[in-house]
Design an enzyme around this catalytic site. Structure first.
Site, PDB file in Angstrom:
ATOM      1  CD  GLU A 128      -2.034   2.644  -3.816  1.00 18.53           C
ATOM      2  OE1 GLU A 128      -3.045   3.281  -4.129  1.00 18.53           O
ATOM      3  OE2 GLU A 128      -1.401   2.885  -2.762  1.00 18.53           O
ATOM      4  CG  ASP A 172      -1.773   1.200   1.349  1.00 23.14           C
ATOM      5  OD1 ASP A 172      -2.692   1.321   0.514  1.00 23.14           O
ATOM      6  OD2 ASP A 172      -1.553   2.035   2.254  1.00 23.14           O
TER       7      ASP A 172
HETATM    8  C1  QV4 Z   1      -8.131  13.831   7.707  1.00 19.80           C
HETATM    9  C2  QV4 Z   1      -7.993  15.135   6.941  1.00 19.80           C
HETATM   10  C3  QV4 Z   1      -6.524  15.472   6.760  1.00 19.80           C
HETATM   11  C4  QV4 Z   1      -5.881  15.568   8.138  1.00 19.80           C
HETATM   12  C5  QV4 Z   1      -6.101  14.258   8.905  1.00 19.80           C
HETATM   13  C6  QV4 Z   1      -5.563  14.392  10.329  1.00 19.80           C
HETATM   14  O1  QV4 Z   1      -8.610  14.992   5.637  1.00 19.80           O
HETATM   15  O2  QV4 Z   1      -6.367  16.690   6.060  1.00 19.80           O
HETATM   16  O3  QV4 Z   1      -4.531  15.784   8.003  1.00 19.80           O
HETATM   17  O4  QV4 Z   1      -7.493  13.906   8.969  1.00 19.80           O
HETATM   18  O5  QV4 Z   1      -5.508  13.151  10.930  1.00 19.80           O
HETATM   19  C7  QV4 Z   1      -8.853   8.976   5.784  1.00 19.80           C
HETATM   20  C8  QV4 Z   1      -9.765  10.137   5.514  1.00 19.80           C
HETATM   21  C9  QV4 Z   1      -9.012  11.455   5.564  1.00 19.80           C
HETATM   22  C10 QV4 Z   1      -8.313  11.577   6.894  1.00 19.80           C
HETATM   23  C11 QV4 Z   1      -7.360  10.394   7.005  1.00 19.80           C
HETATM   24  C12 QV4 Z   1      -6.565  10.398   8.296  1.00 19.80           C
HETATM   25  O6  QV4 Z   1     -10.381  10.010   4.244  1.00 19.80           O
HETATM   26  O7  QV4 Z   1      -9.929  12.528   5.401  1.00 19.80           O
HETATM   27  O8  QV4 Z   1      -7.561  12.771   6.922  1.00 19.80           O
HETATM   28  O9  QV4 Z   1      -8.123   9.173   6.942  1.00 19.80           O
HETATM   29  O10 QV4 Z   1      -7.412  10.252   9.372  1.00 19.80           O
HETATM   30  C13 QV4 Z   1      -7.664   5.222   2.353  1.00 19.80           C
HETATM   31  C14 QV4 Z   1      -8.640   6.308   1.936  1.00 19.80           C
HETATM   32  C15 QV4 Z   1      -8.298   7.619   2.565  1.00 19.80           C
HETATM   33  C16 QV4 Z   1      -8.192   7.446   4.075  1.00 19.80           C
HETATM   34  C17 QV4 Z   1      -7.066   6.450   4.319  1.00 19.80           C
HETATM   35  C18 QV4 Z   1      -6.795   6.209   5.787  1.00 19.80           C
HETATM   36  O11 QV4 Z   1      -8.631   6.433   0.532  1.00 19.80           O
HETATM   37  O12 QV4 Z   1      -9.348   8.554   2.299  1.00 19.80           O
HETATM   38  O13 QV4 Z   1      -7.954   8.678   4.705  1.00 19.80           O
HETATM   39  O14 QV4 Z   1      -7.453   5.194   3.752  1.00 19.80           O
HETATM   40  O15 QV4 Z   1      -7.925   5.826   6.460  1.00 19.80           O
HETATM   41  C19 QV4 Z   1      -3.056   8.650  -3.153  1.00 19.80           C
HETATM   42  C20 QV4 Z   1      -1.944   7.728  -2.721  1.00 19.80           C
HETATM   43  C21 QV4 Z   1      -2.367   6.270  -2.699  1.00 19.80           C
HETATM   44  C22 QV4 Z   1      -3.693   6.059  -1.974  1.00 19.80           C
HETATM   45  C23 QV4 Z   1      -4.721   6.989  -2.595  1.00 19.80           C
HETATM   46  C24 QV4 Z   1      -6.072   6.891  -1.952  1.00 19.80           C
HETATM   47  O16 QV4 Z   1      -0.825   7.878  -3.566  1.00 19.80           O
HETATM   48  O17 QV4 Z   1      -1.359   5.534  -2.054  1.00 19.80           O
HETATM   49  O18 QV4 Z   1      -4.288   8.336  -2.523  1.00 19.80           O
HETATM   50  N1  QV4 Z   1      -4.116   4.662  -1.976  1.00 19.80           N
HETATM   51  C25 QV4 Z   1      -3.841   3.751  -0.840  1.00 19.80           C
HETATM   52  C26 QV4 Z   1      -5.025   2.871  -0.514  1.00 19.80           C
HETATM   53  C27 QV4 Z   1      -6.121   3.707   0.089  1.00 19.80           C
HETATM   54  C28 QV4 Z   1      -5.651   4.261   1.411  1.00 19.80           C
HETATM   55  C29 QV4 Z   1      -4.238   4.610   1.432  1.00 19.80           C
HETATM   56  C30 QV4 Z   1      -3.396   4.421   0.369  1.00 19.80           C
HETATM   57  C31 QV4 Z   1      -3.679   5.023   2.721  1.00 19.80           C
HETATM   58  O19 QV4 Z   1      -5.436   2.167  -1.649  1.00 19.80           O
HETATM   59  O20 QV4 Z   1      -7.303   2.958   0.265  1.00 19.80           O
HETATM   60  O21 QV4 Z   1      -6.419   5.443   1.698  1.00 19.80           O
HETATM   61  O22 QV4 Z   1      -3.315   3.812   3.378  1.00 19.80           O
HETATM   62  O23 QV4 Z   1      -3.251   8.601  -4.543  1.00 19.80           O
END
Ligand code: QV4
Ligand code: CA
Length: 508
Positions: free
Chosen positions: A245, A209
């Site tokens: 990824e 990831d």
């Molecule tokens: C929030 C605020 C931030 C703040 C933070 C403070 O928005 O501004 O700084 O709180 O703690 C979730 C929420 C997000 C939140 C964050 C942290 O959506 O709003 O921030 O948690 O609490 C998944 C979801 C994300 C989620 C994350 C962790 O898609 O929305 O964030 O899980 O729960 C890029 C990357 C790529 C990524 C992709 C989605 O290059 O690597 O974005 N894809 C992978 C996974 C994806 C996962 C992650 C990475 C993170 O496939 O499912 O994100 O592990 O393109």
């Protein structure tokens, strides 16, 4: 001796790119948010018998529990510890799944979340799937244990804001997630221990990831510490399959080629482009698919992990945008998945989803967070209906006849060349795979009636899109291949599925 060394060198080099599927099975399925007990049953009752090579499972490591919004799917991407303890099940259930799946020739690939822990705003307490204590403010995860100096905050104060700055992308926080200092030996060792526990249990490999947010050299240092796969199921010396990824649609500081040495990479251009073509957006047409693959600027086929949609972009997260096709657009989706599975490019992953109530406002789904079907947060069982589809809110695209039969098609034509391409200059196209299989699409707004060279031996074939071959008969359309290899195809543009696929194992 020299020759032997060369051979073993080649074998070693290929290692982390090889999915280690059994019986040359050629696809895996992502059973997004499924419980381990359901995956174990699915391996035995469906995936094994139908020729699926493996399953990508949701992250098995303990995660934060989020109540606002209520139990989103994305809480699983915020680790609290590396205990195998999530809504999908505990370690005993995980072990049982790995064993039972391997025993029927279906591999397990783990989604490894190793770039970060929970969000900086995660607070402190025991709101975690196994009740482990953590303090996100102090950056303490005693169950691992990690403490403040295991994170990157000294190097970067805050969020990734500029994707054109590789240093930021890798050292700053991705959406506020506490970023691990993977250059530290201690952190590398802890992560490798976690992955080695999974390898010893019998998993075949990993999705890494957020790989783009880790330095390729740090990933390599961790991979170098990994054990060989468990010899109960794998040849001795087998290395774990790695797919990283890395979202590279072009135009950013980081390119996916930087990660080739470590393993395969997710090719996100694939689904974005295929969706645009099937939707006929931006002047695209299926005729242009003639040189699909590297010809479209994709990574080399032996470095690519490909898919039509994934758990992120099917709900507007991650990359790809509006062109991405999903089960919500079933007719076009089946064509896209059919094309992917027939085409030789890349190692293919099929998506398997759950339904959620979409609520699109200004082009954005405000319900993009909704977690798996559940009772008070407890993930529901995947039930199976009498017609073999899934119940309880699970979509199970992998059980749709058209998709399941194309997974089998890909196995049958494995290793055969791309051949006998035909197109009408528009959206009617056809191609074969040597003398093993042939597929024809009609994505135009008019009927297709044509005789084409299939490359197949003469005989009567069952179309595996409209039906199956059952008890020596076709339940759907029949295709008659003449002695010269030609056959006539008729596909209405109004057909439920405007494509036909035949292969030598569906011959009467
Ligand atoms: C929030 C605020 C931030 C703040 C933070 C403070 O928005 O501004 O700084 O709180 O703690 C979730 C929420 C997000 C939140 C964050 C942290 O959506 O709003 O921030 O948690 O609490 C998944 C979801 C994300 C989620 C994350 C962790 O898609 O929305 O964030 O899980 O729960 C890029 C990357 C790529 C990524 C992709 C989605 O290059 O690597 O974005 N894809 C992978 C996974 C994806 C996962 C992650 C990475 C993170 O496939 O499912 O994100 O592990 O393109
Ligand atoms: Ca990072």
């Amino acid at each position: 001796m020299k020759f032997f060394l060369l051979l073993s060198f080649i074998a070693f080099c290929w290692a982390q790119y090889d999915p280690h599927t059994q019986y040359e099975r050629t696809s895996i399925v992502h059973l997004f948010e499924w419980r381990w007990v359901d995956i174990a049953k699915e391996c035995e009752r469906y995936l094994g018998p139908k020729g699926f090579g493996g399953v990508q499972v949701s992250p098995p490591s303990e995660n934060i529990v989020v109540y606002n919004p209520y139990r989103p799917w994305w809480e699983r991407y915020q680790p609290i510890s590396y205990k195998i303890c999530t809504r999908s099940g505990n370690e005993e259930e995980f072990r049982d799944m790995v064993k039972r799946c391997n025993d029927v020739g279906v591999r397990i690939y783990v989604d490894a979340v190793i770039n970060h822990m929970c969000g900086a705003g995660g607070g402190a307490g025991t709101s975690s799937t196994c009740g482990s204590y953590y303090d996100a403010n102090k950056r303490e995860f005693p169950e691992v244990p990690y403490s403040a100096w295991d994170f990157n905050d000294g190097k970067c104060d805050g969020e990734i804001s500029n994707y054109n700055d590789a240093y930021q992308v890798r050292n700053c926080r991705l959406v506020g997630l506490l970023d691990l200092a993977l250059e530290k030996d201690y952190v590398r060792g802890v992560v490798a221990d976690y992955m080695n526990r999974l390898i010893d249990i019998g998993v075949a490999g990993f999705r890494l990831d957020a790989a783009k947010h880790m330095w390729p050299g740090d990933i390599k240092a961790i991979l170098d510490k990994l054990h060989n796969l468990n010899t109960a199921w794998f040849d001795s010396g087998s290395r774990p399959f790695i797919f990283q990824e890395v979202i590279d649609l072009g135009g950013e500081a980081i390119s996916s080629s930087e990660y080739f040495e470590n393993g395969r990479v997710t090719e996100f251009k694939y689904g974005a482009k295929l969706g645009t073509v099937i939707r006929k957006w931006s002047g695209e047409k299926m005729a242009y698919l003639k040189n699909w693959g590297e010809g479209w600027g994709f990574v080399p086929t032996d470095r690519a992990l490909v898919f039509v949609d994934n758990h992120d972009n099917q709900r507007g997260h991650g990359a790809g945008g509006a062109s991405i096709l999903t089960f919500w657009d079933a007719r076009m989706y089946k064509m896209a998945v059919g094309f992917m599975l027939a085409h030789p490019y890349g190692f293919t992953r099929v998506m398997s989803s759950y339904y959620w109530e979409r609520n699109i406002q200004n082009g954005q789904d405000v319900n993009d967070w909704i977690g798996p079907p559940n009772d008070n947060g407890v993930t529901k069982e995947v039930t199976i209906n009498p017609d073999t589809t899934c119940g309880n809110g699970w979509v199970c695209e992998h059980r749709w006849r058209q998709i399941r039969n194309m997974v089998a098609f890909r196995n049958v034509v494995n290793g055969e060349p791309f051949s006998n391409w035909w197109d009408n200059g528009s959206n009617q196209v056809a191609f074969g795979r040597g003398n093993k299989g042939f597929i024809v699409f009609n994505n135009d707004d008019w009927a297709l009636l044509i005789t084409l060279q299939t490359g197949l031996p003469a005989g009567t074939y069952c179309d595996v899109i409209s039906g199956d071959k059952i008890d020596g008969n076709c339940t759907g359309i029949k295709v008659y291949v003449e002695n010269d290899g030609t056959a006539q195809f008729s596909i209405s543009h109004c057909a439920e599925d405007p494509f036909i696929a035949i292969h030598v194992e569906a011959k009467l």
